[in-house]
Design an enzyme around this catalytic site. Structure first.
Site, PDB file in Angstrom:
ATOM      1  N   ASP A   8       0.775  -1.074  -0.119  1.00  0.00           N
ATOM      2  CA  ASP A   8      -0.167  -0.134  -0.034  1.00  0.00           C
ATOM      3  C   ASP A   8       0.854   1.140   0.197  1.00  0.00           C
ATOM      4  O   ASP A   8       2.181   1.155  -0.110  1.00  0.00           O
ATOM      5  CB  ASP A   8      -0.838  -0.118   1.293  1.00  0.00           C
ATOM      6  N   CYS A  65       2.698  -3.320   4.147  1.00  0.00           N
ATOM      7  CA  CYS A  65       1.900  -2.241   4.537  1.00  0.00           C
ATOM      8  C   CYS A  65       2.653  -1.715   5.417  1.00  0.00           C
ATOM      9  O   CYS A  65       3.932  -1.732   5.747  1.00  0.00           O
ATOM     10  CB  CYS A  65       0.539  -2.747   4.767  1.00  0.00           C
ATOM     11  N   THR A  67       2.518  -2.259   8.881  1.00  0.00           N
ATOM     12  CA  THR A  67       2.787  -3.176   9.789  1.00  0.00           C
ATOM     13  C   THR A  67       3.368  -4.621   9.199  1.00  0.00           C
ATOM     14  O   THR A  67       3.682  -5.489   9.978  1.00  0.00           O
ATOM     15  CB  THR A  67       1.684  -3.558  10.878  1.00  0.00           C
ATOM     16  N   HIS A  98       9.348 -24.230   7.913  1.00  0.00           N
ATOM     17  CA  HIS A  98       8.364 -24.928   8.867  1.00  0.00           C
ATOM     18  C   HIS A  98       6.971 -24.778   8.170  1.00  0.00           C
ATOM     19  O   HIS A  98       6.021 -25.623   8.268  1.00  0.00           O
ATOM     20  CB  HIS A  98       8.316 -24.457  10.221  1.00  0.00           C
ATOM     21  N   HIS A 133       6.286 -31.265   9.068  1.00  0.00           N
ATOM     22  CA  HIS A 133       5.849 -29.973   8.892  1.00  0.00           C
ATOM     23  C   HIS A 133       4.586 -30.098   7.906  1.00  0.00           C
ATOM     24  O   HIS A 133       3.674 -29.241   7.914  1.00  0.00           O
ATOM     25  CB  HIS A 133       6.797 -28.828   8.477  1.00  0.00           C
TER      26      HIS A 133
END
Ligand code: RB5
Length: 150
Positions: A8, A65, A67, A98, A133
């Protein structure tokens, strides 16, 4: 390896830096916007990148973005997307080894350029380990398909 990248308005400068870093390292990386710092909405770009990965046109994605969280929440709405928001290189390595994350997300307001380079290098430089995994990925897939692991 083909990489789709999107962001963004908060992530434009970091996206440009990460693209330059990865292109210098020889990766093929295509930009799905935004290229503008004008305020926009992160789900729009998460949708573009997640669509490119689920279609198989791109091997993996990078989303940025403020965060890293908003884009990961939006991308994870796609069936088959495992988008991981990270803020360090150890987590970036482990989400590949993983969780077989097919999109890595981070925040331009959280990590600086050098750390972002370490994050993408750790993510792209490692392989999924499979084995136990894979069983866990299969459980995630069954939640997507049936709404439960059972
Ligand atoms: C935009 O201001 C900001 O909310 C967005 O980049 C992101 O951090 C959302 O998760």
């Amino acid at each position: 390896m083909k990489i789709a990248i999107g962001n963004d308005h908060a992530g434009v400068d970091l996206k440009n830096a990460v693209m330059e870093h990865l292109e210098e390292a020889g990766y093929t990386i295509d930009d799905f916007g935004t290229q503008s710092t004008q305020r926009t909405h992160y789900p729009l770009f998460a949708e573009k990148v997640a669509g490119k990965v689920t279609s198989g046109e791109y091997d993996c994605g990078i989303l940025i973005c403020g965060t890293g969280v908003g884009v990961s929440i939006a991308a994870n709405k796609f069936k088959g997307i495992r988008a991981a928001a990270v803020a360090d290189a150890t987590a970036a390595r482990l989400v590949k080894q993983h969780n077989n994350a097919n999109i890595i997300c981070f925040g331009a307001r959280i990590v600086g350029e050098e750390l972002a380079y370490d994050i993408v290098d750790a993510y792209l430089g490692h392989e999924f380990e499979g084995g136990r995994h894979q069983e866990r990925i299969d459980l995630i897939t069954s939640i997507e398909e049936k709404g439960t692991c059972q």
